[in-house]
Enzyme design. Structure first.
Site, mmCIF file in Angstrom:
data_model
loop_
_atom_site.group_PDB
_atom_site.id
_atom_site.type_symbol
_atom_site.label_atom_id
_atom_site.label_comp_id
_atom_site.label_asym_id
_atom_site.label_seq_id
_atom_site.Cartn_x
_atom_site.Cartn_y
_atom_site.Cartn_z
ATOM 1 N N ASP A 91 0.869 -1.174 0.000
ATOM 2 C CA ASP A 91 0.000 0.000 0.000
ATOM 3 C C ASP A 91 0.906 1.223 0.000
ATOM 4 O OD1 ASP A 91 -2.464 -1.272 0.026
ATOM 5 O OD2 ASP A 91 -2.527 -1.405 2.208
ATOM 6 N N ASP A 136 -13.596 -3.624 -1.820
ATOM 7 C CA ASP A 136 -13.546 -3.480 -0.372
ATOM 8 C C ASP A 136 -14.959 -3.702 0.155
ATOM 9 O OD1 ASP A 136 -10.810 -2.740 -0.383
ATOM 10 O OD2 ASP A 136 -11.363 -0.710 -0.970
#
Length: 254
Positions: free
Chosen positions: A11, A130
């Site tokens: 990330d 998500d």
């Protein structure tokens, strides 16, 4: 028997690798180029690079950083974050990515999936999703966008099925409820999506031990497991995790 894949996720925020819990309280943990090289040398099957602020800030991918990471790894490399047009997909592939992950932008413009698959092939287009528990949804799980900050009206299983119908060749399913907490993947939603789509499903969010990976790759029916904290900060190595999975009877590429 098809071998299961181990994928490391970087990330990236402001050009640095970062790690948070449930998408919050991110801390700087290093240089993504150096980290990519290290995990490649440890034998990781694939690498995923997410620019976690691109969509929220309304900007495109950081192409120079992507190309520097791509120079270090000779395995499938997937890039996500801020990719909102066919031109963004093309430039990201030209920078060295084999796969493009579409998450928030796919929800806002589903045609990007079908157009991307038509031009570059289904194998290039990955749906990033998500999801979090929500009893109002038919499956019990709702889709969120913009790094888990914005709820949508989409049911997780229905969105997965639609995205595959549009042309997504793979799904990375990140459970917001288990993200970064290291106590196991969300087996229920992973299995539900795997049973409802015809493409590989990659489980993400919650890996803390090799047993957690074994659980999601077997009981959760995932084709691959995404890891981050385990190798970033918990002392595990990719090759060590693979040895443990092998001992647990999970077929992996050694």
């Amino acid at each position: 028997m098809l071998k299961k894949r181990i994928i490391v996720c970087l990330d990236v925020k402001d050009g640095r690798t970062t790690k948070g819990v449930k998408f919050q309280n991110n801390i700087d943990i290093g240089d993504p180029v150096e980290m990519a090289k290290k995990y490649y040398e440890q034998g990781v099957d694939e690498l995923v690079f997410y620019d976690i602020m691109a969509s929220a800030r309304g900007r495109g991918p950081i192409l120079d950083l992507i190309s520097r990471v791509a120079e270090q790894v000779f395995i499938p490399f997937c890039v996500g974050g801020g990719i909102g047009s066919i031109e963004d997909i093309r430039s990201t592939i030209l920078a060295g990515a084999e796969k493009i992950s579409l998450n928030s932008q796919a929800v806002k413009n589903p045609e990007l999936i079908s157009e991307g698959a038509r031009i570059f092939g289904n194998q290039c287009i990955v749906l990033g999703m998500d999801a979090a528990k929500d009893s109002e949804m038919p499956s019990g799980y709702r889709v969120y966008i913009n790094g888990g900050r914005v709820k949508t009206d989409l049911d997780a299983v229905e969105w997965a099925k639609k995205a595959v119908h549009l042309g997504a060749g793979e799904i990375v399913l990140n459970s917001i409820d288990t993200d970064g907490v290291r106590n196991g993947y969300e087996l229920n939603i992973t299995r539900m999506i795997a049973e409802n789509v015809s493409v590989p499903v990659i489980a993400s969010g919650g890996g803390g031990t090799p047993q957690h990976l074994a659980d999601v790759l077997t009981r959760g029916k995932a084709d691959a497991a995404l890891i981050a904290s385990m190798v970033h900060s918990m002392g595990y190595t990719v090759d060590g995790i693979k040895r443990d999975l092998n001992a647990l009877g999970v077929p992996v590429r050694m």
